[in-house]
Scaffold this motif. Structure first.
Motif, PDB file in Angstrom:
ATOM      1  N   THR A  51       0.824  -1.207   0.000  1.00  0.00           N
ATOM      2  CA  THR A  51       0.000   0.000   0.000  1.00  0.00           C
ATOM      3  C   THR A  51       0.858   1.257   0.000  1.00  0.00           C
ATOM      4  O   THR A  51       0.807   2.059  -0.930  1.00  0.00           O
ATOM      5  N   ASN A 324      -6.664  -3.973   0.934  1.00  0.00           N
ATOM      6  CA  ASN A 324      -5.666  -3.573   1.925  1.00  0.00           C
ATOM      7  C   ASN A 324      -5.576  -2.045   1.942  1.00  0.00           C
ATOM      8  O   ASN A 324      -5.589  -1.406   0.882  1.00  0.00           O
ATOM      9  N   TRP A 325      -5.467  -1.484   3.138  1.00  0.00           N
ATOM     10  CA  TRP A 325      -5.383  -0.030   3.264  1.00  0.00           C
ATOM     11  C   TRP A 325      -4.185   0.376   4.120  1.00  0.00           C
ATOM     12  O   TRP A 325      -3.808  -0.318   5.071  1.00  0.00           O
ATOM     13  N   LEU A 327      -3.777   3.591   6.513  1.00  0.00           N
ATOM     14  CA  LEU A 327      -4.597   4.654   7.097  1.00  0.00           C
ATOM     15  C   LEU A 327      -3.711   5.585   7.909  1.00  0.00           C
ATOM     16  O   LEU A 327      -2.772   5.134   8.580  1.00  0.00           O
ATOM     17  N   TRP A 392      -7.069  -4.234   6.589  1.00  0.00           N
ATOM     18  CA  TRP A 392      -7.539  -4.980   5.415  1.00  0.00           C
ATOM     19  C   TRP A 392      -8.978  -5.412   5.660  1.00  0.00           C
ATOM     20  O   TRP A 392      -9.464  -5.410   6.792  1.00  0.00           O
ATOM     21  N   GLU A 416     -16.300  -0.562   1.140  1.00  0.00           N
ATOM     22  CA  GLU A 416     -15.978   0.689   1.831  1.00  0.00           C
ATOM     23  C   GLU A 416     -17.240   1.394   2.340  1.00  0.00           C
ATOM     24  O   GLU A 416     -17.199   2.045   3.396  1.00  0.00           O
ATOM     25  N   ARG A 427     -13.131   6.759   4.885  1.00  0.00           N
ATOM     26  CA  ARG A 427     -12.478   7.032   3.605  1.00  0.00           C
ATOM     27  C   ARG A 427     -11.474   8.181   3.700  1.00  0.00           C
ATOM     28  O   ARG A 427     -10.477   8.208   2.966  1.00  0.00           O
ATOM     29  N   ARG A 430      -7.730   7.264   4.508  1.00  0.00           N
ATOM     30  CA  ARG A 430      -6.939   6.432   3.597  1.00  0.00           C
ATOM     31  C   ARG A 430      -5.714   7.180   3.063  1.00  0.00           C
ATOM     32  O   ARG A 430      -5.819   8.277   2.543  1.00  0.00           O
ATOM     33  N   ARG A 433      -4.507   2.406  -1.083  1.00  0.00           N
ATOM     34  CA  ARG A 433      -5.353   1.212  -1.119  1.00  0.00           C
ATOM     35  C   ARG A 433      -4.813   0.236  -2.153  1.00  0.00           C
ATOM     36  O   ARG A 433      -4.326   0.654  -3.203  1.00  0.00           O
TER      37      ARG A 433
END
Length: 534
Positions: A51, A324-325, A327, A392, A416, A427, A430, A433
């Motif tokens: 990511t 997968n993120w 953050l 994730w 999401e 959101r 993020r 992603r």
């Protein structure tokens, strides 16, 4: 490779089962070669920065209650080879759209207290389940991880339970999880926890066997938690590799096996993609899906027609989409109980589980998907910079659709949207992603066929003596000296190492000096009766 032209055994595939098999054989003094197609070992137990820099993401599996509880993994003492387990403050939460959450806490008494607040008597009912687990934990785990039939461990369970309680436990094992929750609890919390955990398998919540899956994972959560390896899932695989190599095993990566060679009806080694061969003096163990073993690696061999017919009925579990993120802050959950949980279930309520399962059954895209969400930095602070979160989510989707392009984008938006409903502002946190479609998952690990993460359905029609096809429920195959060591074999999916361990035990037993001939003859006779050749 010239120095590796022969070995006592060749293990094909370096997923967790293959790695456990290599360790078991090396412990017995065998000269073993492990061959893996990918450049890294681990199969579906790997991690990488996909990511953003500094954010470590588990590419497939992430939480390992089965590994932590498995007597097989425990007895390998992987802590001596670098493995460190980490856990989140709370095990698991199910977050609802109204801002509430059911929470599986580290201590059973704390879980019970939360459930009691929702339904009178639910706390005691939860502790009753936990006490039942404590009573049969060790023989049950032995039974689950032992080749079928588990005579010794089953006998221990019978002695502990007695006749009446054995029947009660047998009923629990086949009770649908939805019914289990309705019978034992008055509030919604316990049902959410049990059903959400049952949905880690592909067994619908109103189907036989789902209660067992939900109960087992919840009880493991109360027992060992949902731990993660410090430094990423790949550290579990790497510790298995380091241990095997310390025992003399040889690991070859970036090399594909294209065939299992057979001489005089016995597995004699493997052929590699470049045409070279490795001879196996004693055994070949295959940590690959059953269809891949019989249809691809044994494509040149004449196999029983009944086996090939049964393979046509082999059922995969549902495909998976994973997101997968990275953050820039912790997830802004509305429910306080979700903030400290390593795993969060979301997207549906009690009835929504049934709707979601029905969508999958009829091939309809779920508009309200059930989602498993992982907070990895909450569980292991090494996964991302301080004050951030590596996260994730995954959800299952129906077979038969092309999960690419606009279809994939729309479903990621649904995922999401579901997170946003229980964590407003998600959101906006993020940084980056990364999306893995079912095709991506299979491309990165060929064992995850069409994104199926369980190596075949967990339905009762494909478990025990029915896994992978009706037979002995054991790792032996119709080819002498060849053993199925993947999660397509009993006891099936999950990172517990039992499939590889059972295959290694079978190979060792067949090669024992005093009993090897008798064991091989017995295996050949049983297979010839079950799978007659044309």
């Amino acid at each position: 490779m010239t120095s590796m032209h022969a070995a006592d055994a060749v293990v094909v595939g370096a997923g967790p089962n293959g790695l456990v098999a290599v360790n078991a054989l090396a412990d017995a003094g065998w000269d073993v070669v492990l061959v893996e197609t990918n450049d890294e070992v681990g199969g579906a137990v790997r991690s990488a920065e996909v990511t953003a820099p500094g954010y470590l993401n588990d590419l497939f599996s992430a939480f390992y209650p089965l590994a932590a509880a498995s007597p097989i993994i425990r007895d390998l003492h992987l802590e001596q080879h670098g493995l460190v387990w980490r856990k989140a403050p709370d095990v698991l939460a199910h977050a609802l759209d109204d801002g509430s959450a059911a929470v599986l806490r580290d201590a059973a008494e704390d879980t019970a207290a939360g459930l009691e607040a929702e339904g009178a008597g639910d706390g005691d009912a939860w502790l009753e389940l936990v006490h039942g687990w404590d009573r049969i934990r060790d023989p049950l785990l032995d039974a689950l991880f032992t080749p079928f039939p588990p005579v010794v461990s089953a006998g221990r369970m019978l002695r502990r339970l007695g006749a009446a309680d054995t029947l009660d436990f047998a009923r629990l094992a086949v009770t649908p999880v939805r019914r289990l929750a309705q019978e034992r609890f008055t509030g919604p919390g316990a049902g959410l926890l049990l059903t959400g955990n049952a949905m880690h398998s592909d067994v619908p919540p109103d189907a036989a066997g789902s209660g067992m899956f939900g109960w087992l994972l919840c009880m493991l959560g109360q027992d060992v938690g949902f731990p993660v390896p410090e430094g990423g899932a790949g550290e579990l695989a790497q510790s298995l590799r380091r241990r095997a190599e310390s025992k003399g095993a040889r690991v070859v990566t970036g090399t594909a096996v294209t065939a299992v060679t057979v001489e005089h009806g016995r597995a004699s080694g493997v052929r590699l993609a470049d045409g070279r061969q490795i001879t196996a003096r004693r055994a070949v163990l295959a940590d690959v899906p059953a269809p891949a073993l019989y249809r691809d690696l044994l494509a040149e061999q004449r196999l029983p027609s009944r086996l090939l017919r049964d393979l046509d009925r082999f059922q995969w579990d549902n495909p998976t989409i994973k997101v997968n993120w990275a953050l820039d802050q912790p997830v802004p959950w509305r429910a306080e109980g979700a903030r400290g949980a390593g795993t969060v279930h979301l997207g549906v309520d009690t009835d929504g589980f049934v709707d979601f399962a029905a969508d999958l059954s009829v091939g309809r895209t779920p508009q309200r998907p059930f989602i498993l969400f992982g907070q990895m930095t909450t569980s292991d602070p090494s996964r991302s910079p301080r004050g951030t979160e590596s996260a994730w989510a995954y959800t299952h989707v129906p077979h038969g659709s092309d999960w690419t392009g606009d279809r994939l984008t729309e479903h990621v938006d649904r995922i999401e949207d579901a997170v946003e409903r229980v964590a407003p502002g998600f959101r906006e946190t993020r940084v980056a992603r990364h999306v893995q479609s079912p095709q991506d998952l299979e491309r990165e690990d060929a064992n995850l066929v069409d994104g199926a993460i369980n190596a075949g359905t967990s339905g009762v029609h494909q478990q025990l003596v029915f896994r992978p096809t009706p037979g002995l429920g054991r790792p032996e195959t119709p080819v002498a000296g060849l053993y199925l060591a993947s999660a397509s074999a009993h006891p099936g999916g999950g990172v517990h190492g039992a499939c590889g361990w059972n295959a290694a035990r079978a190979a060792l037993g067949a090669n024992a000096r005093l009993t090897g001939g008798a064991r091989r003859a017995l295996t050949r006779t049983a297979w010839s009766r079950l799978l007659p050749r044309d």
